[in-house]
Design a protein around this motif. Structure first.
Motif, mmCIF file in Angstrom:
data_model
loop_
_atom_site.group_PDB
_atom_site.id
_atom_site.type_symbol
_atom_site.label_atom_id
_atom_site.label_comp_id
_atom_site.label_asym_id
_atom_site.label_seq_id
_atom_site.Cartn_x
_atom_site.Cartn_y
_atom_site.Cartn_z
ATOM 1 N N VAL A 36 0.862 -1.174 0.000
ATOM 2 C CA VAL A 36 0.000 0.000 0.000
ATOM 3 C C VAL A 36 0.902 1.229 0.000
ATOM 4 C CG1 VAL A 36 -1.744 1.316 1.270
ATOM 5 C CG2 VAL A 36 -1.847 -1.195 1.223
ATOM 6 N N VAL A 37 0.843 1.995 -1.084
ATOM 7 C CA VAL A 37 1.720 3.153 -1.225
ATOM 8 C C VAL A 37 0.906 4.419 -0.956
ATOM 9 C CG1 VAL A 37 3.357 4.376 -2.699
ATOM 10 C CG2 VAL A 37 3.079 1.888 -2.923
ATOM 11 N N ASP A 38 1.097 4.985 0.222
ATOM 12 C CA ASP A 38 0.427 6.225 0.605
ATOM 13 C C ASP A 38 1.139 7.382 -0.094
ATOM 14 O OD1 ASP A 38 -0.382 8.596 1.843
ATOM 15 O OD2 ASP A 38 -0.639 7.648 3.793
ATOM 16 N N ASP A 39 0.464 7.949 -1.095
ATOM 17 C CA ASP A 39 1.086 8.993 -1.905
ATOM 18 C C ASP A 39 0.843 10.371 -1.284
ATOM 19 O OD1 ASP A 39 2.537 9.985 -4.074
ATOM 20 O OD2 ASP A 39 0.759 10.210 -5.321
ATOM 21 N N CYS A 40 1.359 10.537 -0.058
ATOM 22 C CA CYS A 40 1.163 11.782 0.699
ATOM 23 C C CYS A 40 -0.331 12.107 0.780
ATOM 24 C CB CYS A 40 1.933 12.936 0.063
ATOM 25 S SG CYS A 40 2.139 14.370 1.147
ATOM 26 N N CYS A 41 -1.095 11.111 1.153
ATOM 27 C CA CYS A 41 -2.554 11.227 1.193
ATOM 28 C C CYS A 41 -2.994 12.162 2.318
ATOM 29 C CB CYS A 41 -3.163 9.842 1.382
ATOM 30 S SG CYS A 41 -4.953 9.843 1.575
ATOM 31 N N PRO A 42 -3.850 13.140 2.031
ATOM 32 C CA PRO A 42 -4.320 14.052 3.084
ATOM 33 C C PRO A 42 -5.165 13.353 4.143
ATOM 34 C CG PRO A 42 -5.530 14.416 1.041
ATOM 35 C CD PRO A 42 -4.402 13.495 0.708
ATOM 36 N N ASP A 43 -5.743 12.192 3.793
ATOM 37 C CA ASP A 43 -6.543 11.418 4.741
ATOM 38 C C ASP A 43 -5.715 10.428 5.549
ATOM 39 O OD1 ASP A 43 -8.707 12.742 3.671
ATOM 40 O OD2 ASP A 43 -9.227 11.115 2.296
ATOM 41 N N LYS A 44 -4.390 10.438 5.331
ATOM 42 C CA LYS A 44 -3.495 9.512 6.042
ATOM 43 C C LYS A 44 -3.949 8.063 5.873
ATOM 44 C CE LYS A 44 -1.247 13.052 7.731
ATOM 45 N NZ LYS A 44 0.100 13.405 7.237
ATOM 46 N N SER A 45 -4.194 7.679 4.621
ATOM 47 C CA SER A 45 -4.698 6.335 4.369
ATOM 48 C C SER A 45 -3.685 5.260 4.739
ATOM 49 C CB SER A 45 -5.110 6.188 2.901
ATOM 50 O OG SER A 45 -4.077 6.599 2.033
ATOM 51 N N GLY A 46 -2.397 5.583 4.624
ATOM 52 C CA GLY A 46 -1.376 4.613 5.019
ATOM 53 C C GLY A 46 -1.441 4.316 6.504
#
Length: 326
Positions: A36-46
């Protein structure tokens, strides 16, 4: 089926917090690693996955800066190859892609029939009625442009992000040059063609729920068109002049020159005749018409050659053969 530790799944994660846990839960036992690559997600999905997912196959990778879907996928590719994956599947985290189809995507690669498989939502003509009209129109335009720029005339639905790739083919990709954003899937096809990789479409149905498409028609007709044109000329140079020479290498430039000559010569004399109110001489008409006819025939001959030149022998099989006989 080969050993399960050879199959990995990459999930680029950006604003998919509501769906990603269900996507992970649906991935079958044929897969041993999930990135799972969190692409600097604003929702902090990682962080959300790390806190709420107990699947031991899952590894979360976080980008400090947003790199786009392509950047996230390539990060996942690198991690999977470093861990020894043989086949890498890419799916989205928004729940649009049926994870039960993963065996169908990896089967042609395991069978030695393909290096890269991709979903095709247009295979079932009855089901495409569920696709939003603007998305259908955009994909139709992109499909034609992608066929021309990539050289894969037998594939469709180029923006489909449900894909699988053999690690041996992925290793030859120029990671630093591949487009990182919405042009990623189309650029991948162009890069794969320059390698001589075999691409196969896998029929699938799309699921449309409450997600919002980020694909804008303005991008299709401006940014995407310019990038497809660039890739088209690059492919011509790589495949027909740098790496190989054939009759098609002569047909296209000669055909274009004859077409231009016929158009310019004919238009110039037609305007001149119209200005003076006299009929254009038959000889002048023939001098303009013959190059036009010959030019069209040569360009069509080039297209016929280009369509027939779609790669047929998988790249990873060539590599395996070379390794065995090195």
């Amino acid at each position: 089926m080969h050993a399960p530790d050879q199959i990995a799944v990459v999930i680029p994660s950006y604003k998919v917090t509501r769906h990603i846990l269900d996507v992970i839960a649906g991935i079958g036992a044929e897969v041993s690693h999930i990135y799972v690559v969190d692409d600097c997600c604003p929702d902090k999905s990682g962080a959300h996955v790390r806190a709420h997912c107990g699947d031991p196959r899952v590894r979360v990778i976080e980008h400090e800066k947003n790199q786009g879907v392509g950047g996230a996928v390539l990060t996942g590719y690198r991690a999977a190859m470093d861990d020894g994956a043989r086949i890498i599947v890419k799916i989205d985290g928004d729940g649009q892609m049926n994870t039960a189809l993963i065996p169908g995507f990896i089967a042609p690669i395991l069978a030695g029939e393909a290096d890269y498989t991709k979903g095709n939502r247009f295979f079932n003509l009855e089901r495409i009625r569920a696709m939003p009209p603007m998305r259908l129109f955009g994909n139709a335009m992109l499909s034609f442009m992608t066929k021309l720029s990539s050289g894969y005339w037998d594939v469709f639905d180029p923006t489909n992000g449900y894909t699988a790739i053999h690690a041996d083919a992925a290793r030859f990709l120029p990671f630093d040059k591949i487009s990182r954003r919405y042009f990623f899937e189309s650029d991948m096809l162009f890069r794969l063609n320059t390698l001589g990789a075999v691409v196969v479409d896998v029929p699938m149905d799309a699921v449309y729920a409450d997600e919002v498409s980020n694909l804008k028609i303005s991008k299709v007709v401006t940014e995407f068109a310019a990038k497809h044109l660039r890739n088209f000329f690059k492919r011509l140079f790589y495949n027909y002049y740098l790496r190989n020479m054939s009759l098609a290498s002569i047909e296209l430039p000669l055909g274009v020159l004859l077409l231009l000559f016929g158009i310019v010569y004919g238009a110039t004399h037609w305007i001149e005749s119209a200005r003076h109110g006299v009929a254009t001489p038959a000889g002048t008409v023939m001098v303009a018409a013959l190059p036009l006819i010959m030019g069209v025939q040569l360009v069509l001959a080039f297209l016929a050659y280009d369509i027939a030149a779609v790669p047929r022998r998988p790249l990873h099989r060539k590599i395996s053969f070379s390794k065995r006989h090195a």
